[in-house]
Design an enzyme around this catalytic site. Structure first.
Site, PDB file in Angstrom:
ATOM      1  N   ASP A 138       0.820  -1.210   0.000  1.00 58.55           N
ATOM      2  CA  ASP A 138       0.000   0.000   0.000  1.00 58.55           C
ATOM      3  C   ASP A 138       0.854   1.262   0.000  1.00 58.55           C
ATOM      4  O   ASP A 138       0.550   2.229  -0.694  1.00 58.55           O
ATOM      5  CB  ASP A 138      -0.903   0.030   1.238  1.00 58.55           C
ATOM      6  CG  ASP A 138      -2.018  -0.995   1.121  1.00 58.55           C
ATOM      7  OD1 ASP A 138      -2.159  -1.568   0.020  1.00 58.55           O
ATOM      8  OD2 ASP A 138      -2.723  -1.211   2.115  1.00 58.55           O
ATOM      9  N   ALA A 139       1.930   1.242   0.793  1.00 58.92           N
ATOM     10  CA  ALA A 139       2.743   2.452   0.917  1.00 58.92           C
ATOM     11  C   ALA A 139       3.418   2.772  -0.419  1.00 58.92           C
ATOM     12  O   ALA A 139       3.458   3.924  -0.849  1.00 58.92           O
ATOM     13  CB  ALA A 139       3.778   2.266   2.016  1.00 58.92           C
ATOM     14  N   SER A 190     -13.964   8.266  -4.064  1.00 59.88           N
ATOM     15  CA  SER A 190     -12.805   7.832  -3.296  1.00 59.88           C
ATOM     16  C   SER A 190     -12.461   8.940  -2.298  1.00 59.88           C
ATOM     17  O   SER A 190     -13.219   9.904  -2.176  1.00 59.88           O
ATOM     18  CB  SER A 190     -11.671   7.581  -4.272  1.00 59.88           C
ATOM     19  OG  SER A 190     -10.575   7.061  -3.592  1.00 59.88           O
ATOM     20  N   LEU A 191     -11.356   8.807  -1.633  1.00 65.93           N
ATOM     21  CA  LEU A 191     -10.989   9.820  -0.640  1.00 65.93           C
ATOM     22  C   LEU A 191      -9.597  10.352  -0.924  1.00 65.93           C
ATOM     23  O   LEU A 191      -8.708   9.599  -1.331  1.00 65.93           O
ATOM     24  CB  LEU A 191     -10.994   9.205   0.766  1.00 65.93           C
ATOM     25  CG  LEU A 191     -12.347   8.825   1.358  1.00 65.93           C
ATOM     26  CD1 LEU A 191     -12.156   7.988   2.618  1.00 65.93           C
ATOM     27  CD2 LEU A 191     -13.169  10.070   1.685  1.00 65.93           C
ATOM     28  N   LYS A 242     -10.842   4.146   9.086  1.00 67.50           N
ATOM     29  CA  LYS A 242     -10.942   3.811   7.672  1.00 67.50           C
ATOM     30  C   LYS A 242     -10.788   2.299   7.589  1.00 67.50           C
ATOM     31  O   LYS A 242      -9.703   1.757   7.804  1.00 67.50           O
ATOM     32  CB  LYS A 242      -9.837   4.513   6.878  1.00 67.50           C
ATOM     33  CG  LYS A 242      -9.933   4.271   5.390  1.00 67.50           C
ATOM     34  CD  LYS A 242      -8.930   5.140   4.652  1.00 67.50           C
ATOM     35  CE  LYS A 242      -9.130   5.105   3.152  1.00 67.50           C
ATOM     36  NZ  LYS A 242      -8.997   3.779   2.559  1.00 67.50           N
ATOM     37  N   CYS A 266       9.553 -37.333  10.720  1.00 69.08           N
ATOM     38  CA  CYS A 266       9.606 -38.795  10.711  1.00 69.08           C
ATOM     39  C   CYS A 266      10.572 -39.361   9.675  1.00 69.08           C
ATOM     40  O   CYS A 266      10.791 -40.573   9.626  1.00 69.08           O
ATOM     41  CB  CYS A 266       8.212 -39.373  10.476  1.00 69.08           C
ATOM     42  SG  CYS A 266       7.599 -39.137   8.810  1.00 69.08           S
ATOM     43  N   ASP A 304       0.745   4.158  -2.757  1.00 75.20           N
ATOM     44  CA  ASP A 304       0.421   5.549  -2.441  1.00 75.20           C
ATOM     45  C   ASP A 304       1.531   6.479  -2.913  1.00 75.20           C
ATOM     46  O   ASP A 304       1.270   7.552  -3.457  1.00 75.20           O
ATOM     47  CB  ASP A 304       0.206   5.717  -0.931  1.00 75.20           C
ATOM     48  CG  ASP A 304      -1.119   5.093  -0.478  1.00 75.20           C
ATOM     49  OD1 ASP A 304      -2.014   4.924  -1.329  1.00 75.20           O
ATOM     50  OD2 ASP A 304      -1.244   4.787   0.717  1.00 75.20           O
ATOM     51  N   CYS A 307      10.511 -35.699   5.428  1.00 78.91           N
ATOM     52  CA  CYS A 307       9.793 -35.077   6.537  1.00 78.91           C
ATOM     53  C   CYS A 307      10.732 -34.900   7.731  1.00 78.91           C
ATOM     54  O   CYS A 307      11.347 -35.867   8.179  1.00 78.91           O
ATOM     55  CB  CYS A 307       8.604 -35.946   6.918  1.00 78.91           C
ATOM     56  SG  CYS A 307       7.791 -35.378   8.418  1.00 78.91           S
ATOM     57  N   GLU A 351     -13.439   8.791  12.078  1.00 77.85           N
ATOM     58  CA  GLU A 351     -13.824   7.383  12.229  1.00 77.85           C
ATOM     59  C   GLU A 351     -12.780   6.513  11.555  1.00 77.85           C
ATOM     60  O   GLU A 351     -12.059   6.986  10.666  1.00 77.85           O
ATOM     61  CB  GLU A 351     -15.199   7.155  11.586  1.00 77.85           C
ATOM     62  CG  GLU A 351     -15.143   7.281  10.071  1.00 77.85           C
ATOM     63  CD  GLU A 351     -16.510   7.494   9.420  1.00 77.85           C
ATOM     64  OE1 GLU A 351     -17.149   8.528   9.728  1.00 77.85           O
ATOM     65  OE2 GLU A 351     -16.902   6.638   8.612  1.00 77.85           O
TER      66      GLU A 351
HETATM   67  S1  IVH Z   1     -16.262   7.626   3.026  1.00 74.79           S
HETATM   68  C1  IVH Z   1     -17.421  10.143  -0.500  1.00 74.79           C
HETATM   69  N1  IVH Z   1     -15.621   6.370   5.252  1.00 74.79           N
HETATM   70  O1  IVH Z   1     -11.998   4.072   1.666  1.00 74.79           O
HETATM   71  C2  IVH Z   1     -16.673   9.438   0.558  1.00 74.79           C
HETATM   72  N2  IVH Z   1     -14.776   5.547   3.205  1.00 74.79           N
HETATM   73  O2  IVH Z   1     -10.008   5.333  -0.017  1.00 74.79           O
HETATM   74  C3  IVH Z   1     -16.725   7.990   0.402  1.00 74.79           C
HETATM   75  N3  IVH Z   1     -13.452   3.505   3.421  1.00 74.79           N
HETATM   76  O3  IVH Z   1     -13.916   4.039  -1.259  1.00 74.79           O
HETATM   77  C4  IVH Z   1     -15.985   7.180   1.358  1.00 74.79           C
HETATM   78  N4  IVH Z   1     -13.640   3.313   5.604  1.00 74.79           N
HETATM   79  O4  IVH Z   1     -14.163   2.064   0.385  1.00 74.79           O
HETATM   80  C5  IVH Z   1     -15.481   6.418   3.916  1.00 74.79           C
HETATM   81  N5  IVH Z   1     -15.178   5.300   7.251  1.00 74.79           N
HETATM   82  C6  IVH Z   1     -15.041   5.373   5.943  1.00 74.79           C
HETATM   83  C7  IVH Z   1     -14.309   4.416   5.229  1.00 74.79           C
HETATM   84  C8  IVH Z   1     -14.185   4.547   3.855  1.00 74.79           C
HETATM   85  C9  IVH Z   1     -13.149   2.773   4.499  1.00 74.79           C
HETATM   86  C10 IVH Z   1     -13.020   3.204   2.069  1.00 74.79           C
HETATM   87  C11 IVH Z   1     -14.085   3.323   1.015  1.00 74.79           C
HETATM   88  C12 IVH Z   1     -13.571   4.335   0.046  1.00 74.79           C
HETATM   89  C13 IVH Z   1     -12.105   4.236   0.276  1.00 74.79           C
HETATM   90  C14 IVH Z   1     -11.375   5.471  -0.195  1.00 74.79           C
END
Ligand code: IVH
Length: 683
Positions: free
Chosen positions: A25-26, A74-75, A110, A413, A29, A410, A108
């Protein structure tokens, strides 16, 4: 830039479509950030279809497509405190708010799972779709019906007529570990991929066997707003019956947000499921609307990621463990190192190909670099899951080191360890003569889902085996003859020995499914044992059926493999185990010790007019979704098929049923309408 884009696209396809990530993931990103930075610097060189302007990967062809009524976004990611401060400052500036005007945010976890959009009409679940590319996803309704905490009907008096709920499907660490150990064949890299694999199964019965969970955190289309704030709307979702994350906090400053981030990160290791950051969302939905969206991300939300949980350490040596089915599993013994707050000293190495740097399909992993004793390796942990190694530092490889020679005998054994063609695993051929296999088989035998003998756990089994008192399951029932030996064992007294022997006696009566599972036959898990027990009802019919199926050109073989959930791999595993002389003799000795094998009741299909029939649903059903109809029909003992053939017994045709209804008429298959179906279903 084109090279970066291509690399990211490939990683997307591996991650989203194949559920088999090829990049950390890193790293991912970082590549995406690098490309975005280059695009910002040279906008005229940015490709219109750049992966920075897309979400996920296009849906695969296997499922029906669903166009999302509201795009799934997405975020934006943040990796530093400065990024968070910038985010809040941007919002203030966009809304023309002064630095001290009050502004509330939710924070919250993720969840590291898959996003899912579920549509409810008049309170009833009608469709579930994956994100896909954000615009079009895959129709996974039939599978979503098996998600544990997804309500099929919404609770409460004020449920809007249309609610599209969005949230994350995930698998817990415990369920993930059980799945990977359960020998269902494929080993998943992490819970997220396992959840993806389960959700995107073409066969919903497979999904049903894999425990999935869901946290609701958002919504798509709505016929009525839920609340004026994000936190209020999420509270409404909880009232409707959804699980919402208990760690959500309301924050009023950058300081609050960072404190919430730190608190959630601190709890990460004990949550029991994977999270990879904290999501901040502006609480006021009116302000969210004013801020709106960029091409793929909202301006009112931010994902503040956790740093990758990795650490470098030295691999001291590679050890081989021998499992119940004889599988030789390599384990890396590491110089202890802290990864994400947990001390790690072991990591799984899967199998010999993995050590050599090859995946099951022959593709390279870790760039084809092998793992050797003495190497410096990078350990990574996703939450609480078994740690893995994802890189080797070749610069620090000790001089004169040699590739690891995987044993061909093995270590427990000395029997030959063989690798069947197409199998990644090398197995000891010693059977019960191999002490490691024998102990693991005994451990499995007394485990919770098998004989579950009070007072006889993993440790006792090993001690009694080493003392020479039990070599196979049947011997457990002769332990009463060893009362004196038991009494002289440290830690045992009159009371505990009496309790242990009583616990053993109590299990001379055992349900058939537990017995089948307890035999520890490869590929025959708990669920499969239950299916077999239900199908054959009693032990003798079961044994007769398995024996008869040994010849694969028989009706018995076809009957066995026709059982839903029993494929040819499992069937062959059963028939070969039962035909293997020593193994069969041990089974017979065990059964001779039992006084009663209790039949397992099949789910009540008695009186069901469709039990045993093959049913096809076609056209639009108005009162019940097709997915629900399918689940209902199966519960009533019917087999649901997708197309009409000479083997179809009944077609349920709603309005708009085209070629299938026509074909049924031609074949003389009985066709009924939805009302008639409802009479049967409510039967
Ligand atoms: S909100 C418009 N809240 O992260 C905003 N996403 O990297 C929509 N995800 O596609 C997403 N936990 O699959 C939101 N508490 C959370 C989340 C969350 C996981 C995922 C989600 C999104 C992805 C974006």
């Amino acid at each position: 830039m084109a090279g970066l884009a291509a690399t990211i696209e490939q990683a997307n396809a591996d991650y989203y479509r194949a559920d088999a990530p090829t990049m950390g993931d890193a790293t991912y990103d970082a590549l995406k950030q690098e490309l975005a930075a280059l695009e910002a610097e040279h906008p005229h060189l940015a490709a219109p279809d750049s992966p920075t302007s897309k979400v996920g990967a296009a849906p695969s062809e296997a499922f029906g497509k669903v166009t999302h009524a509201v795009r799934m976004m997405s975020l934006e990611n943040a990796f530093s405190e400065q990024d968070v401060a910038d985010f809040v400052a941007r919002i203030r500036s966009f809304l023309n708010l002064s630095a001290d005007a009050p502004l509330a945010f939710t924070a919250e976890p993720k969840i590291d799972g898959l996003s899912l959009s579920i549509r409810y009409e008049v309170g009833r679940l009608v469709q579930a779709a994956t994100r896909g590319d954000g615009t079009t996803g895959e129709d996974v309704t039939a599978n979503a019906l098996h998600i544990r905490d997804l309500p099929h009907r919404l609770r409460g008096p004020h449920v809007p007529d249309l609610v599209e709920v969005r949230g994350e499907v995930y698998m817990t660490h415990a369920d993930f570990a059980a799945l990977n150990e359960g020998g269902e064949g494929r080993v998943f890299a992490n819970p997220r991929n396992a959840a993806g694999g389960a959700l995107r199964q073409l066969d919903p019965t497979v999904t049903a066997r894999r425990p999935l969970h869901f946290f609701a955190y958002g919504w798509g289309a709505l016929s009525q707003p839920l609340a004026p704030t994000q936190s209020g709307a999420v509270a409404r979702l909880a009232e409707f019956g959804f699980s919402t994350n208990p760690l959500m906090r309301l924050c009023h400053s950058v300081g609050d947000l960072l404190a919430a981030w730190a608190e959630i990160e601190q709890r990460r290791a004990t949550l029991g499921y994977d999270i990879d950051g904290v999501v901040y969302k502006l609480d006021d939905l009116g302000l969210q609307t004013r801020l709106g969206y960029r091409s793929t991300t909202p301006r009112w939300a931010l994902a503040h990621k956790f740093p990758a949980q990795t650490a470098w350490t030295r691999l001291d040596r590679i050890e081989i463990q021998v499992g119940r089915t004889g599988a030789l599993s390599p384990v890396a013994r590491l110089d202890p190192v802290t990864v994400g707050g947990v001390v790690v000293s072991n990591a799984t190495l899967h199998n010999e190909d993995y050590i050599a740097g090859r995946a099951a399909d022959g593709a390279e992993i870790r760039g084809g670099v092998d793992i050797r004793e003495g190497d410096w390796v990078r350990v990574f942990r996703a939450g609480d899951v078994i740690p893995k190694l994802d890189a080797v530092d070749l610069d620090r490889r000790p001089e004169g080191s040699a590739p690891y020679a995987f044993p061909e005998t093995c270590p427990a054994c000395g029997s030959e360890a063989l690798r069947e063609p197409g199998d990644a695993v090398r197995r000891c051929t010693g059977g019960l003569a191999c002490p490691a296999q024998a102990i693991e088989k005994l451990r499995h035998f007394v485990s919770r889902a098998a004989f579950d003998i009070e007072g006889l756990g993993s440790r006792q089994v090993e001690a009694f085996y080493n003392a020479g008192w039990i070599a196979e399951p049947a011997d457990i029932f002769a332990l009463a003859e060893r009362r004196a030996d038991l009494l002289s064992t440290p830690g045992y007294g009159e009371k505990s020995v009496t309790a242990l022997l009583a616990g053993i006696e109590a299990r001379r009566v055992i349900p058939l499914d537990r017995l089948i599972f307890a035999l520890g036959i490869r590929h025959v898990g708990e669920q499969a044992a239950r299916l077999l027990a239900r199908r054959f009802h009693d032990w003798h019919s079961f044994v007769a059926a398995v024996d008869a199926a040994h010849d694969e050109d028989t009706d018995a073989w076809r009957d066995l493999t026709a059982i839903e959930g029993v494929g040819s791999v499992m069937a062959r595993s059963l028939t070969t185990s039962f035909a293997q002389e020593t193994e069969r003799a041990a089974i017979d000795r065990l059964v001779a010790q039992l006084t009663d094998i209790v039949p397992v009741e099949a789910p009540k299909t008695e009186g069901s007019p469709i039990a045993g029939l093959t049913v096809v649903f076609t056209g639009t059903l108005e009162k019940m979704t097709r997915a629900e109809a399918k689940v209902r029909a199966e519960a009533m003992g019917a087999k649901v098929a997708g197309s009409v053939s000479a083997r179809t017994d009944l077609v349920v045709a709603g309005p708009g049923a085209g070629s299938k209804a026509k074909k049924a008429a031609e074949l003389g298959v009985r066709v009924i309408d939805e009302d008639e179906w409802l009479t049967i279903a409510q039967g």
